[in-house]
Design a protein around this motif. Sequence first.
Motif, PDB file in Angstrom:
ATOM      1  N   HIS A 109     -18.266   4.916  -1.986  1.00  0.00           N
ATOM      2  CA  HIS A 109     -19.120   5.112  -3.154  1.00  0.00           C
ATOM      3  C   HIS A 109     -19.752   3.816  -3.633  1.00  0.00           C
ATOM      4  O   HIS A 109     -20.895   3.815  -4.065  1.00  0.00           O
ATOM      5  CB  HIS A 109     -18.323   5.726  -4.303  1.00  0.00           C
ATOM      6  N   ILE A 110     -19.031   2.715  -3.565  1.00  0.00           N
ATOM      7  CA  ILE A 110     -19.515   1.456  -4.130  1.00  0.00           C
ATOM      8  C   ILE A 110     -20.850   1.034  -3.516  1.00  0.00           C
ATOM      9  O   ILE A 110     -21.743   0.568  -4.223  1.00  0.00           O
ATOM     10  CB  ILE A 110     -18.460   0.327  -4.016  1.00  0.00           C
ATOM     11  N   GLU A 111     -21.000   1.255  -2.211  1.00  0.00           N
ATOM     12  CA  GLU A 111     -22.264   0.884  -1.556  1.00  0.00           C
ATOM     13  C   GLU A 111     -23.428   1.694  -2.130  1.00  0.00           C
ATOM     14  O   GLU A 111     -24.500   1.154  -2.396  1.00  0.00           O
ATOM     15  CB  GLU A 111     -22.151   1.104  -0.049  1.00  0.00           C
ATOM     16  N   VAL A 112     -23.208   2.996  -2.331  1.00  0.00           N
ATOM     17  CA  VAL A 112     -24.259   3.848  -2.899  1.00  0.00           C
ATOM     18  C   VAL A 112     -24.548   3.422  -4.338  1.00  0.00           C
ATOM     19  O   VAL A 112     -25.708   3.276  -4.731  1.00  0.00           O
ATOM     20  CB  VAL A 112     -23.861   5.343  -2.841  1.00  0.00           C
ATOM     21  N   TYR A 113     -23.496   3.222  -5.133  1.00  0.00           N
ATOM     22  CA  TYR A 113     -23.689   2.851  -6.530  1.00  0.00           C
ATOM     23  C   TYR A 113     -24.420   1.520  -6.661  1.00  0.00           C
ATOM     24  O   TYR A 113     -25.300   1.371  -7.520  1.00  0.00           O
ATOM     25  CB  TYR A 113     -22.351   2.772  -7.264  1.00  0.00           C
ATOM     26  N   GLU A 114     -24.076   0.552  -5.818  1.00  0.00           N
ATOM     27  CA  GLU A 114     -24.763  -0.744  -5.876  1.00  0.00           C
ATOM     28  C   GLU A 114     -26.226  -0.600  -5.477  1.00  0.00           C
ATOM     29  O   GLU A 114     -27.100  -1.230  -6.078  1.00  0.00           O
ATOM     30  CB  GLU A 114     -24.054  -1.756  -4.986  1.00  0.00           C
ATOM     31  N   ASP A 115     -26.501   0.234  -4.479  1.00  0.00           N
ATOM     32  CA  ASP A 115     -27.877   0.467  -4.045  1.00  0.00           C
ATOM     33  C   ASP A 115     -28.685   1.123  -5.168  1.00  0.00           C
ATOM     34  O   ASP A 115     -29.816   0.726  -5.454  1.00  0.00           O
ATOM     35  CB  ASP A 115     -27.887   1.326  -2.782  1.00  0.00           C
ATOM     36  N   VAL A 116     -28.100   2.118  -5.821  1.00  0.00           N
ATOM     37  CA  VAL A 116     -28.789   2.804  -6.919  1.00  0.00           C
ATOM     38  C   VAL A 116     -29.001   1.839  -8.090  1.00  0.00           C
ATOM     39  O   VAL A 116     -30.082   1.794  -8.676  1.00  0.00           O
ATOM     40  CB  VAL A 116     -27.999   4.059  -7.368  1.00  0.00           C
ATOM     41  N   HIS A 117     -27.987   1.048  -8.402  1.00  0.00           N
ATOM     42  CA  HIS A 117     -28.118   0.081  -9.493  1.00  0.00           C
ATOM     43  C   HIS A 117     -29.255  -0.891  -9.214  1.00  0.00           C
ATOM     44  O   HIS A 117     -30.075  -1.189 -10.091  1.00  0.00           O
ATOM     45  CB  HIS A 117     -26.797  -0.677  -9.678  1.00  0.00           C
ATOM     46  N   ARG A 118     -29.325  -1.376  -7.969  1.00  0.00           N
ATOM     47  CA  ARG A 118     -30.394  -2.306  -7.576  1.00  0.00           C
ATOM     48  C   ARG A 118     -31.760  -1.621  -7.727  1.00  0.00           C
ATOM     49  O   ARG A 118     -32.713  -2.198  -8.247  1.00  0.00           O
ATOM     50  CB  ARG A 118     -30.155  -2.760  -6.133  1.00  0.00           C
ATOM     51  N   GLY A 119     -31.857  -0.373  -7.285  1.00  0.00           N
ATOM     52  CA  GLY A 119     -33.123   0.363  -7.388  1.00  0.00           C
ATOM     53  C   GLY A 119     -33.537   0.615  -8.828  1.00  0.00           C
ATOM     54  O   GLY A 119     -34.717   0.503  -9.177  1.00  0.00           O
ATOM     55  N   LEU A 120     -32.564   0.961  -9.683  1.00  0.00           N
ATOM     56  CA  LEU A 120     -32.882   1.180 -11.096  1.00  0.00           C
ATOM     57  C   LEU A 120     -33.303  -0.127 -11.766  1.00  0.00           C
ATOM     58  O   LEU A 120     -34.226  -0.150 -12.588  1.00  0.00           O
ATOM     59  CB  LEU A 120     -31.681   1.799 -11.818  1.00  0.00           C
ATOM     60  N   ARG A 121     -32.638  -1.214 -11.408  1.00  0.00           N
ATOM     61  CA  ARG A 121     -32.999  -2.523 -11.962  1.00  0.00           C
ATOM     62  C   ARG A 121     -34.424  -2.890 -11.528  1.00  0.00           C
ATOM     63  O   ARG A 121     -35.221  -3.381 -12.338  1.00  0.00           O
ATOM     64  CB  ARG A 121     -31.997  -3.577 -11.505  1.00  0.00           C
ATOM     65  N   ASP A 122     -34.764  -2.626 -10.267  1.00  0.00           N
ATOM     66  CA  ASP A 122     -36.113  -2.912  -9.783  1.00  0.00           C
ATOM     67  C   ASP A 122     -37.156  -2.055 -10.503  1.00  0.00           C
ATOM     68  O   ASP A 122     -38.252  -2.533 -10.827  1.00  0.00           O
ATOM     69  CB  ASP A 122     -36.206  -2.679  -8.271  1.00  0.00           C
ATOM     70  N   ALA A 123     -36.818  -0.781 -10.754  1.00  0.00           N
ATOM     71  CA  ALA A 123     -37.746   0.109 -11.465  1.00  0.00           C
ATOM     72  C   ALA A 123     -37.969  -0.399 -12.888  1.00  0.00           C
ATOM     73  O   ALA A 123     -39.103  -0.389 -13.401  1.00  0.00           O
ATOM     74  CB  ALA A 123     -37.210   1.537 -11.484  1.00  0.00           C
ATOM     75  N   LEU A 124     -36.918  -0.872 -13.542  1.00  0.00           N
ATOM     76  CA  LEU A 124     -37.037  -1.405 -14.894  1.00  0.00           C
ATOM     77  C   LEU A 124     -37.851  -2.696 -14.903  1.00  0.00           C
ATOM     78  O   LEU A 124     -38.717  -2.899 -15.762  1.00  0.00           O
ATOM     79  CB  LEU A 124     -35.651  -1.647 -15.484  1.00  0.00           C
ATOM     80  N   THR A 125     -37.623  -3.544 -13.923  1.00  0.00           N
ATOM     81  CA  THR A 125     -38.385  -4.794 -13.804  1.00  0.00           C
ATOM     82  C   THR A 125     -39.863  -4.491 -13.580  1.00  0.00           C
ATOM     83  O   THR A 125     -40.734  -5.166 -14.139  1.00  0.00           O
ATOM     84  CB  THR A 125     -37.833  -5.650 -12.656  1.00  0.00           C
ATOM     85  N   ALA A 126     -40.138  -3.460 -12.784  1.00  0.00           N
ATOM     86  CA  ALA A 126     -41.532  -3.087 -12.521  1.00  0.00           C
ATOM     87  C   ALA A 126     -42.224  -2.628 -13.803  1.00  0.00           C
ATOM     88  O   ALA A 126     -43.417  -2.880 -13.989  1.00  0.00           O
ATOM     89  CB  ALA A 126     -41.598  -1.993 -11.464  1.00  0.00           C
ATOM     90  N   LEU A 127     -41.482  -1.977 -14.683  1.00  0.00           N
ATOM     91  CA  LEU A 127     -42.079  -1.574 -15.965  1.00  0.00           C
ATOM     92  C   LEU A 127     -42.476  -2.792 -16.786  1.00  0.00           C
ATOM     93  O   LEU A 127     -43.520  -2.797 -17.440  1.00  0.00           O
ATOM     94  CB  LEU A 127     -41.090  -0.714 -16.764  1.00  0.00           C
ATOM     95  N   ASP A 128     -41.666  -3.824 -16.753  1.00  0.00           N
ATOM     96  CA  ASP A 128     -41.968  -5.051 -17.495  1.00  0.00           C
ATOM     97  C   ASP A 128     -43.123  -5.824 -16.873  1.00  0.00           C
ATOM     98  O   ASP A 128     -43.813  -6.561 -17.564  1.00  0.00           O
ATOM     99  CB  ASP A 128     -40.740  -5.963 -17.552  1.00  0.00           C
ATOM    100  N   ALA A 129     -43.327  -5.666 -15.591  1.00  0.00           N
ATOM    101  CA  ALA A 129     -44.342  -6.439 -14.882  1.00  0.00           C
ATOM    102  C   ALA A 129     -45.726  -5.798 -14.964  1.00  0.00           C
ATOM    103  O   ALA A 129     -46.709  -6.417 -14.585  1.00  0.00           O
ATOM    104  CB  ALA A 129     -43.943  -6.596 -13.414  1.00  0.00           C
ATOM    105  N   ARG A 130     -45.806  -4.569 -15.442  1.00  0.00           N
ATOM    106  CA  ARG A 130     -47.114  -3.910 -15.521  1.00  0.00           C
ATOM    107  C   ARG A 130     -48.002  -4.645 -16.516  1.00  0.00           C
ATOM    108  O   ARG A 130     -47.568  -5.007 -17.606  1.00  0.00           O
ATOM    109  CB  ARG A 130     -46.953  -2.455 -15.972  1.00  0.00           C
ATOM    110  N   PRO A 131     -49.253  -4.843 -16.122  1.00  0.00           N
ATOM    111  CA  PRO A 131     -50.156  -5.519 -17.062  1.00  0.00           C
ATOM    112  C   PRO A 131     -50.434  -4.602 -18.255  1.00  0.00           C
ATOM    113  O   PRO A 131     -50.634  -3.409 -18.112  1.00  0.00           O
ATOM    114  CB  PRO A 131     -51.412  -5.776 -16.239  1.00  0.00           C
TER     115      PRO A 131
END
Length: 95
Positions: A60-82
């Motif tokens: 499970h940890i591998e999946v959870y870490e992958d999802v966490h990374r993806g959610l963090r990237d999605a949140l970062t992308a929201l901040d990066a939008r002009p």
Amino acid sequence: MSDSLPGTETPEEETAAVEPEYDPAGPAPLNVPRAPTGNVDVDAQLERLADADHLATDGHIEVYEDVHRGLRDALTALDARPGPPGPPSPYGHRS
């Protein structure tokens, strides 16, 4: 003396049908409902959580870490939008 030919005898273990044993501690889907958020990136990560349903707990940890990374990237992308430019500073530009 036996009527069967040598080497043609089959042990009982090989003739019995092999059925998988039920393991109550084995992987089982949690069937947790996942409501769409409306954000394609976030929804894809939430669906990725279903991959953990078919893994043993130590996987499970591998999946959870992958999802966490993806959610963090999605949140970062929201901040990066002009967005619209902010108001000018009353102090002027400092160099």
